[in-house]
Design a protein around this motif. Structure first.
Motif, PDB file in Angstrom:
ATOM      1  N   TRP A 305      58.871 -20.365 -37.727  1.00  0.00           N
ATOM      2  CA  TRP A 305      57.804 -21.352 -37.554  1.00  0.00           C
ATOM      3  C   TRP A 305      56.610 -21.027 -38.451  1.00  0.00           C
ATOM      4  O   TRP A 305      56.064 -21.903 -39.132  1.00  0.00           O
ATOM      5  CB  TRP A 305      57.379 -21.388 -36.089  1.00  0.00           C
ATOM      6  CG  TRP A 305      56.228 -22.308 -35.804  1.00  0.00           C
ATOM      7  CD1 TRP A 305      54.888 -22.020 -35.866  1.00  0.00           C
ATOM      8  CD2 TRP A 305      56.296 -23.686 -35.422  1.00  0.00           C
ATOM      9  NE1 TRP A 305      54.126 -23.109 -35.540  1.00  0.00           N
ATOM     10  CE2 TRP A 305      54.974 -24.149 -35.256  1.00  0.00           C
ATOM     11  CE3 TRP A 305      57.355 -24.555 -35.176  1.00  0.00           C
ATOM     12  CZ2 TRP A 305      54.683 -25.456 -34.872  1.00  0.00           C
ATOM     13  CZ3 TRP A 305      57.055 -25.861 -34.798  1.00  0.00           C
ATOM     14  CH2 TRP A 305      55.741 -26.297 -34.644  1.00  0.00           C
ATOM     15  N   GLY A 306      56.195 -19.771 -38.431  1.00  0.00           N
ATOM     16  CA  GLY A 306      55.062 -19.386 -39.266  1.00  0.00           C
ATOM     17  C   GLY A 306      55.342 -19.593 -40.739  1.00  0.00           C
ATOM     18  O   GLY A 306      54.480 -20.072 -41.492  1.00  0.00           O
ATOM     19  N   ARG A 324      43.956 -20.390 -43.511  1.00  0.00           N
ATOM     20  CA  ARG A 324      44.858 -20.853 -42.455  1.00  0.00           C
ATOM     21  C   ARG A 324      46.299 -20.454 -42.769  1.00  0.00           C
ATOM     22  O   ARG A 324      47.068 -20.101 -41.870  1.00  0.00           O
ATOM     23  CB  ARG A 324      44.734 -22.368 -42.322  1.00  0.00           C
ATOM     24  CG  ARG A 324      45.312 -22.935 -41.037  1.00  0.00           C
ATOM     25  CD  ARG A 324      45.016 -24.432 -40.909  1.00  0.00           C
ATOM     26  NE  ARG A 324      45.382 -24.912 -39.597  1.00  0.00           N
ATOM     27  CZ  ARG A 324      44.616 -24.853 -38.520  1.00  0.00           C
ATOM     28  NH1 ARG A 324      43.403 -24.312 -38.616  1.00  0.00           N
ATOM     29  NH2 ARG A 324      45.027 -25.316 -37.359  1.00  0.00           N
ATOM     30  N   LEU A 325      46.653 -20.499 -44.041  1.00  0.00           N
ATOM     31  CA  LEU A 325      47.999 -20.098 -44.441  1.00  0.00           C
ATOM     32  C   LEU A 325      48.243 -18.628 -44.115  1.00  0.00           C
ATOM     33  O   LEU A 325      49.302 -18.272 -43.570  1.00  0.00           O
ATOM     34  CB  LEU A 325      48.184 -20.365 -45.933  1.00  0.00           C
ATOM     35  CG  LEU A 325      49.575 -20.091 -46.520  1.00  0.00           C
ATOM     36  CD1 LEU A 325      49.879 -21.079 -47.649  1.00  0.00           C
ATOM     37  CD2 LEU A 325      49.687 -18.667 -47.082  1.00  0.00           C
ATOM     38  N   ILE A 326      47.283 -17.774 -44.416  1.00  0.00           N
ATOM     39  CA  ILE A 326      47.462 -16.347 -44.122  1.00  0.00           C
ATOM     40  C   ILE A 326      47.516 -16.119 -42.611  1.00  0.00           C
ATOM     41  O   ILE A 326      48.239 -15.250 -42.131  1.00  0.00           O
ATOM     42  CB  ILE A 326      46.338 -15.523 -44.780  1.00  0.00           C
ATOM     43  CG1 ILE A 326      46.410 -15.662 -46.310  1.00  0.00           C
ATOM     44  CG2 ILE A 326      46.442 -14.046 -44.395  1.00  0.00           C
ATOM     45  CD1 ILE A 326      45.253 -15.025 -47.036  1.00  0.00           C
ATOM     46  N   ALA A 327      46.767 -16.930 -41.858  1.00  0.00           N
ATOM     47  CA  ALA A 327      46.828 -16.819 -40.397  1.00  0.00           C
ATOM     48  C   ALA A 327      48.228 -17.144 -39.889  1.00  0.00           C
ATOM     49  O   ALA A 327      48.776 -16.431 -39.040  1.00  0.00           O
ATOM     50  CB  ALA A 327      45.799 -17.752 -39.763  1.00  0.00           C
ATOM     51  N   TYR A 328      48.821 -18.217 -40.390  1.00  0.00           N
ATOM     52  CA  TYR A 328      50.185 -18.551 -39.982  1.00  0.00           C
ATOM     53  C   TYR A 328      51.173 -17.488 -40.448  1.00  0.00           C
ATOM     54  O   TYR A 328      52.177 -17.221 -39.775  1.00  0.00           O
ATOM     55  CB  TYR A 328      50.583 -19.925 -40.529  1.00  0.00           C
ATOM     56  CG  TYR A 328      50.206 -21.070 -39.637  1.00  0.00           C
ATOM     57  CD1 TYR A 328      50.823 -21.250 -38.400  1.00  0.00           C
ATOM     58  CD2 TYR A 328      49.228 -21.988 -40.012  1.00  0.00           C
ATOM     59  CE1 TYR A 328      50.479 -22.298 -37.574  1.00  0.00           C
ATOM     60  CE2 TYR A 328      48.871 -23.041 -39.185  1.00  0.00           C
ATOM     61  CZ  TYR A 328      49.505 -23.197 -37.967  1.00  0.00           C
ATOM     62  OH  TYR A 328      49.162 -24.230 -37.142  1.00  0.00           O
ATOM     63  N   SER A 329      50.892 -16.877 -41.578  1.00  0.00           N
ATOM     64  CA  SER A 329      51.784 -15.803 -42.028  1.00  0.00           C
ATOM     65  C   SER A 329      51.743 -14.632 -41.055  1.00  0.00           C
ATOM     66  O   SER A 329      52.741 -13.927 -40.869  1.00  0.00           O
ATOM     67  CB  SER A 329      51.397 -15.333 -43.435  1.00  0.00           C
ATOM     68  OG  SER A 329      50.257 -14.486 -43.420  1.00  0.00           O
ATOM     69  N   SER A 330      50.591 -14.428 -40.406  1.00  0.00           N
ATOM     70  CA  SER A 330      50.494 -13.359 -39.414  1.00  0.00           C
ATOM     71  C   SER A 330      51.404 -13.618 -38.224  1.00  0.00           C
ATOM     72  O   SER A 330      51.957 -12.682 -37.639  1.00  0.00           O
ATOM     73  CB  SER A 330      49.047 -13.207 -38.930  1.00  0.00           C
ATOM     74  OG  SER A 330      48.215 -12.716 -39.959  1.00  0.00           O
ATOM     75  N   VAL A 331      51.553 -14.891 -37.849  1.00  0.00           N
ATOM     76  CA  VAL A 331      52.475 -15.222 -36.760  1.00  0.00           C
ATOM     77  C   VAL A 331      53.884 -14.767 -37.127  1.00  0.00           C
ATOM     78  O   VAL A 331      54.607 -14.191 -36.314  1.00  0.00           O
ATOM     79  CB  VAL A 331      52.443 -16.736 -36.463  1.00  0.00           C
ATOM     80  CG1 VAL A 331      53.477 -17.098 -35.393  1.00  0.00           C
ATOM     81  CG2 VAL A 331      51.048 -17.166 -36.020  1.00  0.00           C
ATOM     82  N   GLY A 332      54.279 -15.023 -38.365  1.00  0.00           N
ATOM     83  CA  GLY A 332      55.598 -14.603 -38.820  1.00  0.00           C
ATOM     84  C   GLY A 332      55.741 -13.098 -38.887  1.00  0.00           C
ATOM     85  O   GLY A 332      56.741 -12.522 -38.420  1.00  0.00           O
ATOM     86  N   HIS A 333      54.761 -12.420 -39.457  1.00  0.00           N
ATOM     87  CA  HIS A 333      54.858 -10.959 -39.598  1.00  0.00           C
ATOM     88  C   HIS A 333      54.846 -10.262 -38.245  1.00  0.00           C
ATOM     89  O   HIS A 333      55.590  -9.295 -38.032  1.00  0.00           O
ATOM     90  CB  HIS A 333      53.709 -10.450 -40.467  1.00  0.00           C
ATOM     91  CG  HIS A 333      53.854 -10.794 -41.917  1.00  0.00           C
ATOM     92  ND1 HIS A 333      54.954 -10.431 -42.655  1.00  0.00           N
ATOM     93  CD2 HIS A 333      53.057 -11.479 -42.759  1.00  0.00           C
ATOM     94  CE1 HIS A 333      54.815 -10.871 -43.904  1.00  0.00           C
ATOM     95  NE2 HIS A 333      53.668 -11.514 -43.981  1.00  0.00           N
TER      96      HIS A 333
END
Length: 524
Positions: A305-306, A324-333
């Motif tokens: 999802w991230g 915001r993109l880096i924030a969503y990348s944190s969800v993935g990581h």
């Protein structure tokens, strides 16, 4: 290891936890410490640098005196009665699991204070800003060193107030709504978590986390463990952030000031995953085993999802925000961290702990870089950066462009950098999960997680291509390249990212003995 007596180690740990709180109180005094002749604003910001710098030095001394031959043993412990009626104690200590997080917290807070001194936050009351930054550091350090369930909960909650005000008063557009959402999500999760912690303490007859880990769930029935893991896990999952309880995170990161985003991603997100390892795995192993497949499933959904959200934000014409993109990348990581924990294997849990530190270093660097890019261009909108003011960083600000590319390839897990080992070990742990867990299910989770690594590489390379490469428009001004204070704040993160990637044993050698002991149900 430097030979330091246990009493000195105890003092150092107590100092590391208490000094930021005392510094926060001092920052609010009419005449805070500072150089003579400086303005009050400069004096209080310098005070923040001084306090966080001293705390960092104390944390390094603590790490130097740590007995690396016995990293599974609690060291530098303080254990005094605090609330006798409730059997709550001020019990602090560190082992190979908590020590890296203590040093990471001290480092990132110091770098944020240093960055703020040269680039003061836009907004009122620098005294309040410094005091909140130091209060945030105290709460985080206390969370990573607390060995009493009630003390852990109080420290866990302490960080809400300073982070709320850092976002609401010094953030950007939509800051108040983002701050309220952050507080509401975490408070609701914490109420449920408190009930679970009280259930464990009452049923086991102690709130001491060392004693509970030694007991390894033997004094708790399976039904009590299941209820406790569900209640505590919800509160920890919100802070982790686990899909679908992650939706507060993008808004908070987008609205937060640069230093707020660095600390939120680099430190606060680790509090949730640390709680899974420190409390749920050793204290309620049977209950955790019941929910491990669900945790793994949510983790891999978060990874995909991230990544898909980042791809959507990175595409041309989406008006995607880079923060915001880096924030969503944190969800993935962080999904990889949760997947590693869910395997209940030494390989997976060690990978999760390694990924925790790697994410703090790399994502902290990325938020610093995006903050610097916004200072130069006035925007974090990807379409604007790619088409107008910030195009072709390799040509207009080559050092800044090179650092952004370095952060991107580290985040996508390039071998030789810190981001590689944690995710790889988490996937290896899913390949052969602990006894009692469905191997076909975890093989499926491993496959989906591996797909997530490809998606991660895709969106990060798109970002690098759009922002760093290409020919700059004729009217585009040459941007200021990396300044001296930025170099000072960012270099430690770059160096540690490389060192952790080339020498993973430095971290794994600390965490593995403690993890092995936790999972084996051994005593300390």
């Amino acid at each position: 290891m430097i030979d330091i007596s246990e009493s000195v180690m105890q003092f150092l740990l107590a100092f590391v936890v208490a000094a930021p709180l005392l510094g926060a109180l001092a920052a609010l005094l009419p005449a805070p410490p500072g150089l003579k002749g400086k303005t009050p604003e400069q004096a209080v910001l310098r005070h923040g640098v001084t306090v966080t710098g001293v705390v960092l030095l104390a944390a390094i001394a603590l790490a130097a005196g740590f007995d690396h031959a016995h990293p599974s043993r609690m060291q530098a412990t303080t254990n005094v009665s605090w609330i006798p009626a409730l059997h709550v104690r001020i019990h602090l200590g560190i082992d190979g699991i908590s020590l890296p997080l203590v040093v990471l917290t001290a480092l990132l807070t110091f770098l944020c204070a240093l960055y703020s001194y040269f680039k003061p936050p836009t907004g009122p009351a620098p005294k309040a800003y410094v005091a909140l930054l130091l209060l945030l550091e105290t709460g985080t350090l206390a969370t990573f060193t607390a060995l009493d369930l009630v003390l852990f909960f109080l420290a866990f909650e302490t960080v809400l107030v300073p982070m709320y005000f850092l976002i609401a008063r010094w953030g950007g557009e939509g800051r108040r709504a983002a701050a309220w959402r952050f507080v509401l999500y975490t408070l609701l999760g914490s109420v449920v978590m408190l009930l679970g912690l009280l259930l464990v303490g009452i049923e086991a007859g102690t709130f001491d986390m060392v004693a509970l880990a030694t007991d390894n769930g033997r004094s708790l029935t399976t039904s009590v463990q299941v209820v406790a893991v569900l209640a505590i896990g919800i509160g920890l999952a919100v802070k982790s952030p686990m899909w679908p309880l992650h939706s507060w995170l993008p808004d908070a990161h987008t609205a937060a000031p640069t230093t707020g985003s660095v600390l939120l991603a680099g430190v606060l997100l680790k509090m949730g995953t640390y709680g899974f390892v420190r409390i749920l795995l050793p204290v309620a192993p049977d209950g955790f085993r019941t929910f491990a497949p669900a945790l793994a499933a949510f983790a891999v959904v978060g990874i995909v999802w991230g990544s898909l959200a980042c791809l959507a934000l990175a595409r041309r014409g989406a008006r995607g925000d880079l923060k915001r993109l880096i924030a969503y990348s944190s969800v993935g990581h962080m999904g990889f961290v949760l997947l590693g924990i869910a395997t209940m294997t030494p390989t997976g849990v060690n990978g999760a702990l390694f990924a925790n530190i790697a994410h703090g270093l790399i994502t902290g660097l990325l938020f610093f870089l995006v903050g610097g890019l916004k200072d130069r261009t006035g925007t974090t909108d990807l379409d604007t950066l790619a088409q107008d003011t910030g195009a072709a960083l390799y040509g207009t600000a080559p050092r800044l462009g090179g650092l952004l590319a370095f952060g991107a390839v580290a985040s996508l897990g390039l071998p030789g950098l810190a981001g590689f080992w944690g995710e790889m070990l988490a996937l290896f742990g899913a390949f052969r999960p602990a006894a009692g867990l469905s191997r076909p299910a975890f093989l499926t989770f491993m496959t989906i997680g591996a797909l997530g690594t490809l998606l991660t590489a895709a969106y990060l390379l798109v970002v690098v291509r759009r922002v760093c490469m290409g020919a700059a428009p004729a009217q585009a001004p040459r941007l200021p390249d990396v300044r001296g204070f930025e170099f000072a704040a960012w270099t430690p993160l770059v160096v540690l990212t490389v060192l952790a990637g080339l020498w993973p044993k430095a971290l794994l050698g600390l965490t593995d003995p403690a993890v092995q002991q936790f999972l084996a149900g051994g005593t300390r």
